[in-house]
Design an enzyme around this catalytic site. Structure first.
Site, short mmCIF file in Angstrom:
data_model
loop_
_atom_site.label_atom_id
_atom_site.label_comp_id
_atom_site.label_asym_id
_atom_site.label_seq_id
_atom_site.Cartn_x
_atom_site.Cartn_y
_atom_site.Cartn_z
CG HIS A 72 1.69 -49.52 -25.75
ND1 HIS A 72 0.91 -49.00 -24.75
CD2 HIS A 72 2.97 -49.40 -25.33
CE1 HIS A 72 1.69 -48.60 -23.76
NE2 HIS A 72 2.94 -48.82 -24.10
CE1 TYR A 200 -7.64 -48.12 -23.41
CE2 TYR A 200 -9.42 -46.59 -22.93
CZ TYR A 200 -8.27 -46.91 -23.62
OH TYR A 200 -7.76 -46.01 -24.52
N PRO A 291 -12.95 -38.92 -24.69
CG PRO A 291 -11.98 -38.37 -22.65
CD PRO A 291 -13.22 -38.16 -23.46
CE LYS A 295 -10.01 -44.14 -32.87
NZ LYS A 295 -8.73 -44.79 -33.08
CE1 TYR A 382 -8.01 -47.68 -27.42
CE2 TYR A 382 -5.84 -48.00 -28.39
CZ TYR A 382 -6.64 -47.54 -27.36
OH TYR A 382 -6.06 -46.94 -26.26
#
Ligand code: APR
Ligand code: PHB
Length: 391
Positions: A72, A200, A291, A295, A382
């Protein structure tokens, strides 16, 4: 029995360490309390940072991930039917890969066994001792007989509930600990994802996340109160809640049979130091992140990389300096991930603090959509900052 490094726990931290050590010609033995079937089926998170993907390829365990993993280039942030795309690869040149943790574990176990590595499953009663001596010992039962494994070093890779952290003397370690008043209810569903990248979602009713495992399997999560009972959530209620929280004009979540569901509490935890004598803690044994930043697995793999480098320096030069600095080095990335994971958590969850906090969250989400600087900061955290010898 004797080895150079005794590894307690065959999760991502322990197995990655074993493969790294083998490449350096350092002998090790892995002891895992559960069965091979159990660890290969345990459904966990599934997002790999750029660094993690590169390391797995370097270790020769990346072929299936390369074929089946979903690469992605960004993520979506959604609130009140509005969606912002964060173009991670465009901003950072780095990408992320969706590939289930248990798939990583399967590939690592297969490679380790193929290379003739020592790995014992279903070892129920591991105990560690003589940690301050130069011959620390692991005692355990193997096929009914009591064994004593003398090591140069012990790697405690036995997760949050393992025995290694508990072997640190009372009063030695500081525990930085926080439990959020909510958890995640996660499902795995036999349904094609209705999105090309992760979503998200912020919502008044609480956070939701749309992720996936393949072109036919979706993974979804919703925020639920701490201590929530799974029985309260029928499949129909879960889908209804997901449709509400992830809603967008002219679009809906693809529903299908739920293959697996469970609730995970949200906590954040760091143990400092991550070492005592010749015992070193890696991965979840030493730290837990919420979560939201995905990570956990990546930190476990990074600890293994740093510890393997420190061991290599010890065995080639006799110098303990990198080993002595392990806590400081490893915690640098751990705290970066803690900050990012807690930032993502606080940005997106109902924190139960009322309307003022909700308005701040919405303003921050707007800012991420308007400012490349803000989006860039999120994107580089990220995707994971580049690996370095001391990070
Ligand atoms: N003896 C031997 N093995 C043990 C013991 C013990 N006493 N206690 C636990 N274990 C094993 C567990 O069964 C598990 O397979 O140690 C392993 C620890 O693996 P993980 O919990 O996966 O931890 P780690 O390797 O640090 O990886 C971190 O796992 O929990 C997720 O989200 C987290 O993605 C992150 C990753
Ligand atoms: C997952 O795919 O399970 C996943 C992805 C991203 C997260 C957490 C979990 O932040």
């Amino acid at each position: 029995m004797r080895t150079q490094v005794g590894i307690v726990g065959g999760g991502p931290a322990g197995l990655t360490l074993a493969l790294l050590l083998e490449r350096q010609g350092i002998e090790c033995v892995v002891l895992e309390s559960r069965s091979r079937e159990y660890v290969e089926r345990r459904v966990r998170a599934g997002l790999l940072e750029h660094n993690t993907v590169s390391l797995l390829h370097e270790l020769g365990v990346g072929d299936r991930m390369g074929r089946e993993g979903l690469r992605h280039g960004g993520i979506y942030l959604r609130r009140q039917c509005r969606t912002t795309h964060i173009p991670i690869t465009k901003l950072t040149g780095r990408h992320i890969t969706i590939y289930g943790q248990q798939e990583v574990v399967k590939d690592e176990i297969a490679a380790w066994c193929e290379r003739g590595g020592a790995l014992h499953f279903e070892v129920p009663d591991v105990a560690v001792g003589d940690l301050e001596s130069d011959r620390p010992v692991i005692e355990f039962t193997l096929e009914g007989s009591h064994e004593r494994l003398e090591c140069d070093f012990i790697a405690g890779c036995d997760g949050f509930h393992g025995i290694c952290r508990a072997a640190l003397p009372d009063g030695l370690a500081v525990h930085y600990d926080y439990e959020y008043p909510f958890g995640w209810l996660g499902i795995l569903a036999d349904a094609a994802p209705a999105t090309d990248e992760l979503i998200y979602a912020w919502h008044e009713r609480g956070f939701a996340l749309y992720t996936m495992r393949s072109s036919t399997i979706s993974r979804l999560y919703i925020q639920v109160p701490a201590g929530e009972r799974l029985e309260k959530w029928s499949d129909a209620r879960i889908w209804q809640e997901l449709q509400i929280r992830l809603a967008s004009e002219g679009w809906s979540v693809n529903e299908g049979p739920i293959l697996e569901k469970g609730i995970t509490p949200m906590r954040t935890f760091v143990c400092e130091p991550m070492q005592f004598g010749n015992l070193f803690l890696l991965g979840d044994a030493a730290h837990i992140v919420p979560p939201t930043g995905a990570k956990g697995l990546n930190l476990a793999v990074n600890d293994a990389r740093l510890f393997a480098e420190a061991l290599s320096s010890f065995y080639t030069s006799g110098s303990r300096s990198a080993l002595d600095a392990f806590t400081e080095t490893a915690l640098r990335r751990v705290w970066r991930a803690q900050d990012f994971s807690n930032y993502m958590t606080q940005l997106l969850h109902d924190l139960g603090r009322g309307p003022f906090d909700r308005m701040l969250q919405l303003s921050r989400l707007d800012y991420l959509g308007q400012s490349t600087a803000a989006a860039h900061s999120l994107a580089e955290n990220y995707a994971g900052l580049p690996a370095a010898p001391d990070f």
